[in-house]
Scaffold this active site. Structure first.
Site, PDB file in Angstrom:
ATOM      1  N   CYS A 163       0.442  -1.547  -0.024  1.00  0.00           N
ATOM      2  CA  CYS A 163       0.036   0.294  -0.542  1.00  0.00           C
ATOM      3  C   CYS A 163       0.413   0.971   0.200  1.00  0.00           C
ATOM      4  O   CYS A 163       0.645   2.301  -0.031  1.00  0.00           O
ATOM      5  CB  CYS A 163      -1.276  -0.065   1.435  1.00  0.00           C
ATOM      6  SG  CYS A 163      -1.835  -1.388   1.483  1.00  0.00           S
ATOM      7  N   HIS A 302      -2.840   7.630   5.627  1.00  0.00           N
ATOM      8  CA  HIS A 302      -2.657   6.803   4.934  1.00  0.00           C
ATOM      9  C   HIS A 302      -4.245   6.483   5.022  1.00  0.00           C
ATOM     10  O   HIS A 302      -4.765   5.867   4.557  1.00  0.00           O
ATOM     11  CB  HIS A 302      -1.969   5.800   5.694  1.00  0.00           C
ATOM     12  CG  HIS A 302      -1.937   4.591   4.749  1.00  0.00           C
ATOM     13  ND1 HIS A 302      -1.942   4.204   3.075  1.00  0.00           N
ATOM     14  CD2 HIS A 302      -2.488   3.132   4.818  1.00  0.00           C
ATOM     15  CE1 HIS A 302      -1.981   2.839   2.794  1.00  0.00           C
ATOM     16  NE2 HIS A 302      -1.788   2.552   4.243  1.00  0.00           N
ATOM     17  N   GLU A 313      -1.433   5.611  12.738  1.00  0.00           N
ATOM     18  CA  GLU A 313      -1.389   6.673  12.038  1.00  0.00           C
ATOM     19  C   GLU A 313      -0.619   8.043  13.496  1.00  0.00           C
ATOM     20  O   GLU A 313      -0.199   8.286  13.768  1.00  0.00           O
ATOM     21  CB  GLU A 313      -1.343   6.794  11.182  1.00  0.00           C
ATOM     22  CG  GLU A 313      -0.751   7.656  10.619  1.00  0.00           C
ATOM     23  CD  GLU A 313      -2.183   7.637   8.832  1.00  0.00           C
ATOM     24  OE1 GLU A 313      -1.094   8.568   8.192  1.00  0.00           O
ATOM     25  OE2 GLU A 313      -3.148   6.979   8.529  1.00  0.00           O
ATOM     26  N   LYS A 334      -9.279   8.279   1.353  1.00  0.00           N
ATOM     27  CA  LYS A 334      -9.862   6.983   1.258  1.00  0.00           C
ATOM     28  C   LYS A 334     -11.261   7.293   1.835  1.00  0.00           C
ATOM     29  O   LYS A 334     -11.940   6.070   1.280  1.00  0.00           O
ATOM     30  CB  LYS A 334      -9.090   5.932   1.695  1.00  0.00           C
ATOM     31  CG  LYS A 334      -7.497   5.500   1.340  1.00  0.00           C
ATOM     32  CD  LYS A 334      -6.724   4.566   2.587  1.00  0.00           C
ATOM     33  CE  LYS A 334      -5.290   4.239   2.176  1.00  0.00           C
ATOM     34  NZ  LYS A 334      -4.444   5.323   1.706  1.00  0.00           N
ATOM     35  N   HIS A 339      -9.448   2.200  -0.441  1.00  0.00           N
ATOM     36  CA  HIS A 339      -8.362   2.163  -0.760  1.00  0.00           C
ATOM     37  C   HIS A 339      -7.818   1.213  -2.676  1.00  0.00           C
ATOM     38  O   HIS A 339      -7.671   0.306  -2.330  1.00  0.00           O
ATOM     39  CB  HIS A 339      -7.839   0.334   0.321  1.00  0.00           C
ATOM     40  CG  HIS A 339      -6.250   1.297   0.915  1.00  0.00           C
ATOM     41  ND1 HIS A 339      -5.520   1.448  -0.308  1.00  0.00           N
ATOM     42  CD2 HIS A 339      -5.247   0.026   2.109  1.00  0.00           C
ATOM     43  CE1 HIS A 339      -4.050   0.973   0.625  1.00  0.00           C
ATOM     44  NE2 HIS A 339      -4.351   0.387   1.743  1.00  0.00           N
ATOM     45  N   PHE A 397       1.412  -3.356   4.140  1.00  0.00           N
ATOM     46  CA  PHE A 397       2.136  -4.325   4.298  1.00  0.00           C
ATOM     47  C   PHE A 397       3.317  -4.905   4.281  1.00  0.00           C
ATOM     48  O   PHE A 397       4.038  -4.263   3.911  1.00  0.00           O
ATOM     49  CB  PHE A 397       1.093  -5.314   3.465  1.00  0.00           C
ATOM     50  CG  PHE A 397      -0.652  -6.337   3.969  1.00  0.00           C
ATOM     51  CD1 PHE A 397      -0.686  -5.006   5.234  1.00  0.00           C
ATOM     52  CD2 PHE A 397      -1.061  -6.630   3.472  1.00  0.00           C
ATOM     53  CE1 PHE A 397      -2.568  -4.666   5.628  1.00  0.00           C
ATOM     54  CE2 PHE A 397      -2.383  -6.758   3.650  1.00  0.00           C
ATOM     55  CZ  PHE A 397      -2.556  -5.863   4.767  1.00  0.00           C
TER      56      PHE A 397
END
Length: 411
Positions: A163, A302, A313, A334, A339, A397
């Site tokens: 991502c 994010h 975050e 998002k 996403h 990830f």
């Protein structure tokens, strides 16, 4: 300090618009791209909602035969790159093609090709596999196809950091120009993973939302968040060495100021719980840009709408900015497009550039129920007014953290 790098062109294929103009109008209106999955029958799946790109036809952007030899993720990238290059007014007949490079990433490549050919393998045997299966499927083919379509012969790379791919791709393009390897880089991310195995895989990981309500499915930082919504699409930008851009009279949207990356070295899917890795990426980007923490007043987070990401975050922002964190406006794109995995950071980069250009910070759509642990300003309402820097985070990830800082262009 290397060469200065500016943004001179942008293109986008998103769930709320098939070009930058449509996408940006949708962002300002707070449109959402979420609805019931139509690409396959998802009635038996726990997650039935996605943010699909609608009414896209590859042949509208490229030769029909060329489109047939590309999977959707590559078609999205070529379409977005076409818009970006036209927007930049880049005439390849006047450029040294070996000084124009490509940095376009995809996190996954084509799950569609894999699924299709695997069924064929099981039902008809190995001799019936499409000879082009591998070049259709592998994720560097978006970069390869962009290069082939537009005759770009310079440095050509495909960064894959889950991502964080889109942000890393643009960041590495920025570095390539700073270092003098290219005059121009066509950079961004692309993804199309709304497929049975894609949705089933992320559901098994408990990463996707369990909500069937399209208005309450992707709600970053909201206490009722339950996971992310899979999106798809592409965003591509033209980055250019400043003097090269000025020499050809290009329109300059913004300047890329700083880039920072770290790894959590913690867990394959969860960010580090204290936010240390993401905080360091932000600190490195600020150091690279030569800005003080208090000069940053806006962050495009994010913000995936998963419990762990949004909490960790938030902790990372507090760690990087201390008391100033409470004065920073934070939003998540998002909340409208879901996403986009490998394309997420690139779409958010385009969003940041448009926000800087217009002095407009979009709201985090759907944010209603505050979470005691996520206690910063997540832009329940849009904010209008000039600001100088936009900081964008992407976390992937594997523990990949990438931060890029964009600033208003000044001579």
């Amino acid at each position: 300090m290397g060469k200065r790098v500016v943004v001179t062109g942008m293109g986008a294929i998103t769930p709320i618009g098939l070009n930058v103009g449509e996408f940006w109008a949708g962002v300002k209106e707070g449109n959402i791209g979420f609805d019931t999955i139509t690409k396959f029958d998802a009635s038996g799946y726990k997650c039935k909602i996605a943010a699909e790109v609608k009414d896209f036809e590859g042949k509208n952007y490229m030769d029909f035969k060329a489109a047939k030899r590309m999977e959707l993720f590559s078609q999205y990238a070529v379409a977005a790159a076409k818009e970006a290059m036209e927007d930049a007014g880049l005439d390849m007949e006047k450029e040294d093609p070996y000084r124009v490079g490509v940095s376009v990433g995809s996190g996954i490549g084509s799950l569609q090709a894999m699924e299709r050919e695997h069924v064929k393998l099981l039902e008809k045997g190995p001799s019936r596999i499409n000879p082009l299966m591998v070049p259709l499927m592998i994720c560097n083919m978006a970069a390869g196809n962009v290069s082939i379509q537009f005759g770009l012969k310079g440095k050509n790379i495909n960064v894959v950091t889950a991502c964080a791919t889109g942000t890393n791709s643009i960041g590495e393009a920025f570095r390539s120009i700073q270092y003098g390897e290219a005059d121009v880089m066509v950079a961004g991310g692309t993804e199309s993973s709304i497929t049975p195995i894609g949705i089933a895989g992320f559901t098994a990981l408990t990463a996707l939302t369990s909500s069937d309500d399209k208005y309450r499915c992707s709600i970053p930082f909201d206490k009722e968040r339950s996971g992310f919504v899979m999106g798809e699409g592409s965003a591509i930008v033209v980055l250019e060495e400043l003097e090269h851009a000025k020499k050809r009279g290009a329109k300059i949207y913004a300047e890329v100021a700083g880039y920072g990356c770290t790894a959590d070295a913690f867990h394959i899917t969860s960010p580090a719980e204290d936010g240390e890795g993401a905080a360091k990426a932000m600190e490195f980007a600020m150091a690279d840009a030569g800005v003080k923490p208090e000069e940053i007043t806006y962050i495009n987070a994010h913000g995936t709408s998963t419990h762990h990401n949004d909490l960790f975050e938030t902790r990372a922002i507090k760690k990087a900015f201390g008391n100033h964190a409470k004065d920073i406006r934070i939003n998540s794109t998002k909340s409208m497009v879901g996403h986009l995995l490998g394309a997420a950071g690139a779409v958010e980069f385009v969003t940041c550039v448009k926000e800087l250009e217009e002095g407009y910070i979009h709201r985090t759509v759907g944010y209603q129920v505050p979470d005691e642990e996520c206690d910063l300003d997540y832009c329940r309402e849009a904010v209008e007014g000039e600001f100088r820097y936009a900081l964008s985070n992407s976390l992937g990830f594997g523990g990949h953290n990438a931060t890029i800082i964009i600033k208003k262009y000044e001579e």
